[in-house]
Design a protein around this motif. Structure first.
Motif, mmCIF file in Angstrom:
data_model
loop_
_atom_site.group_PDB
_atom_site.id
_atom_site.type_symbol
_atom_site.label_atom_id
_atom_site.label_comp_id
_atom_site.label_asym_id
_atom_site.label_seq_id
_atom_site.Cartn_x
_atom_site.Cartn_y
_atom_site.Cartn_z
ATOM 1 N N VAL A 241 35.103 -40.103 9.580
ATOM 2 C CA VAL A 241 35.068 -41.516 9.964
ATOM 3 C C VAL A 241 35.239 -41.605 11.475
ATOM 4 O O VAL A 241 36.250 -41.130 12.016
ATOM 5 N N LEU A 242 34.268 -42.197 12.161
ATOM 6 C CA LEU A 242 34.354 -42.375 13.610
ATOM 7 C C LEU A 242 34.679 -43.832 13.902
ATOM 8 O O LEU A 242 33.968 -44.737 13.465
ATOM 9 N N ALA A 243 35.751 -44.044 14.651
ATOM 10 C CA ALA A 243 36.206 -45.401 14.949
ATOM 11 C C ALA A 243 36.775 -45.454 16.354
ATOM 12 O O ALA A 243 37.328 -44.472 16.849
ATOM 13 N N PRO A 244 36.670 -46.608 17.022
ATOM 14 C CA PRO A 244 37.290 -46.744 18.348
ATOM 15 C C PRO A 244 38.803 -46.760 18.231
ATOM 16 O O PRO A 244 39.355 -47.122 17.178
ATOM 17 N N PRO A 245 39.520 -46.399 19.291
ATOM 18 C CA PRO A 245 40.988 -46.389 19.242
ATOM 19 C C PRO A 245 41.587 -47.742 18.864
ATOM 20 O O PRO A 245 42.666 -47.797 18.282
ATOM 21 N N SER A 246 40.870 -48.825 19.180
ATOM 22 C CA SER A 246 41.392 -50.158 18.852
ATOM 23 C C SER A 246 41.516 -50.385 17.350
ATOM 24 O O SER A 246 42.233 -51.290 16.914
ATOM 25 N N ALA A 247 40.835 -49.564 16.546
ATOM 26 C CA ALA A 247 40.917 -49.706 15.089
ATOM 27 C C ALA A 247 42.190 -49.103 14.515
ATOM 28 O O ALA A 247 42.546 -49.374 13.361
ATOM 29 N N HIS A 248 42.873 -48.275 15.311
ATOM 30 C CA HIS A 248 44.062 -47.578 14.819
ATOM 31 C C HIS A 248 45.136 -48.584 14.407
ATOM 32 O O HIS A 248 45.507 -49.474 15.163
ATOM 33 N N GLY A 249 45.616 -48.467 13.177
ATOM 34 C CA GLY A 249 46.679 -49.330 12.697
ATOM 35 C C GLY A 249 46.232 -50.695 12.215
ATOM 36 O O GLY A 249 47.071 -51.532 11.884
ATOM 37 N N THR A 250 44.922 -50.938 12.158
ATOM 38 C CA THR A 250 44.417 -52.231 11.698
ATOM 39 C C THR A 250 44.147 -52.197 10.202
ATOM 40 O O THR A 250 44.051 -51.131 9.589
ATOM 41 N N PRO A 251 43.979 -53.369 9.584
ATOM 42 C CA PRO A 251 43.663 -53.409 8.146
ATOM 43 C C PRO A 251 42.393 -52.640 7.787
ATOM 44 O O PRO A 251 42.281 -52.126 6.672
ATOM 45 N N TRP A 252 41.447 -52.527 8.720
ATOM 46 C CA TRP A 252 40.204 -51.787 8.455
ATOM 47 C C TRP A 252 40.501 -50.358 8.034
ATOM 48 O O TRP A 252 39.803 -49.798 7.188
#
Length: 350
Positions: A241-252
């Motif tokens: 799963v590739l995600a930006p750092p801003s996604a860390h700890g979010t409901p996503w």
């Protein structure tokens, strides 16, 4: 040693103004941080490409990312090596090897040649045209990772590490969430990983940029969104799963259940950074030149005068001066999406 002051001369082809780096004879700016009439843009990262300019000039492979990020702009594009004249100044763009469409700006006037590098790296990665040294009298360089500690692993070594981590997680039935910046790093990872290990899921911020890279002819494996039909628990358990750092700890992130996470950044070379990011693994990966790369690039230009714009400025200026070059500083407002990751280390990385 203190940083050398920017001592400009009436014959200088680039000077520092409050709006940004300005070419007086050409009456244009390079990567300005305040709105101006004419801007030459080295690449589409947000600290170098900003809204509000009247006219933009960039490499043709930057057109897609610039329009995605800036909207409806007046944009003129050039191929690498193609030259135009503006107010008697010859302008051409040359490969910087940083991200898709990244360019060094060569300006020539009155028998003088200056090159502004923007951001660059010297190792080819397969997702953008590799860096080429451009001979010049004066070179304007970044120094994001301008300390001897920063030495990147070879591409093959880096991707062996990422593949091994992903494979081990997939065999244990848990997703591998790799935090990386949506523009540049995500596409490098996609291009370099072993896609046979499992499915690849990307965050919504990543996929539009993947499409731009694919349209430019960059080979990327198929990618999924977590909301796509057929993406079920079994798919997720083997996925990268590739995600930006801003996604860390979010409901996503909760969609992935029990997962292993990692962060890809040049800052991962420093002890303590992974702990502060709160992730299981850190992979040393940057779209900027490391210490040997900076030295190689600067030497390759043959420039006798060098301006340093951002990063480990004092160290780089001292090293250049000790090497016999006229080294000075341009104070800028560059420092991009990885600033949070590198804030405690005194730099920023895209």
């Amino acid at each position: 040693m203190a940083e050398s002051a920017n001592v400009s001369s009436p014959r200088d082809l680039v000077v520092a103004r409050p709006e940004g780096l300005y070419c007086p004879p050409g009456d244009f700016y390079i990567d300005p941080w305040r709105p101006v009439d004419r801007a030459v843009i080295t690449h589409a990262h947000s600290d170098h490409a900003r809204v509000g300019h009247g006219h933009y000039l960039a490499h043709r492979d930057s057109a897609g990312t610039l329009r995605v990020r800036l909207g409806d702009i007046t944009l003129q594009t050039l191929a690498y090596g193609e030259a135009i004249e503006h107010n008697g100044v010859r302008i051409s763009l040359h490969p910087a090897g940083h991200v898709l469409g990244s360019a060094q700006v060569r300006i020539e006037h009155g028998g003088r040649v200056w090159v502004a590098s923007g951001d660059y790296k010297t190792e080819a990665d397969g997702t953008c045209t590799p860096f080429e040294p451009v001979p010049c009298d004066t070179f304007i360089t970044e120094s994001t990772f301008g300390l001897p500690i920063y030495r990147w692993p070879a591409q093959a070594v880096l991707f062996d590490e990422i593949n091994e981590w992903w494979r081990a997680n997939a065999e244990q039935g848990r997703a591998s969430v790799l935090l990386c910046y949506a523009f540049g790093k995500a596409q490098r990872i996609l291009h370099g990983v072993d896609a046979s290990i499992g499915p690849i899921i990307v965050h919504g911020a990543v996929e539009p940029l993947n499409q731009i890279y694919r349209a430019a002819g960059v080979a990327l494996p198929p990618t999924l969104r977590v909301t796509d039909p057929g993406v079920d628990a079994a798919t997720i358990k083997r996925a990268l799963v590739l995600a930006p750092p801003s996604a860390h700890g979010t409901p996503w992130m909760r969609r992935f259940g029990s997962y292993s996470d990692a962060f890809a950044s040049g800052w991962m070379q420093l002890r303590g950074t992974r702990r502060r990011r709160g992730v299981d693994r850190g992979f040393v990966m940057s779209d900027h030149a490391d210490w040997p790369g900076l030295q190689e690039a600067i030497a390759g230009t043959g420039a006798e005068r060098v301006f340093v714009t951002h990063g480990s400025v004092a160290v780089m200026v001292r090293w250049l001066a000790e090497s016999g070059l006229d080294a000075q500083v341009f104070k800028t407002e560059y420092g991009d999406e990885d600033a949070v990751a590198g804030a405690t280390e005194g730099g920023a990385e895209s």
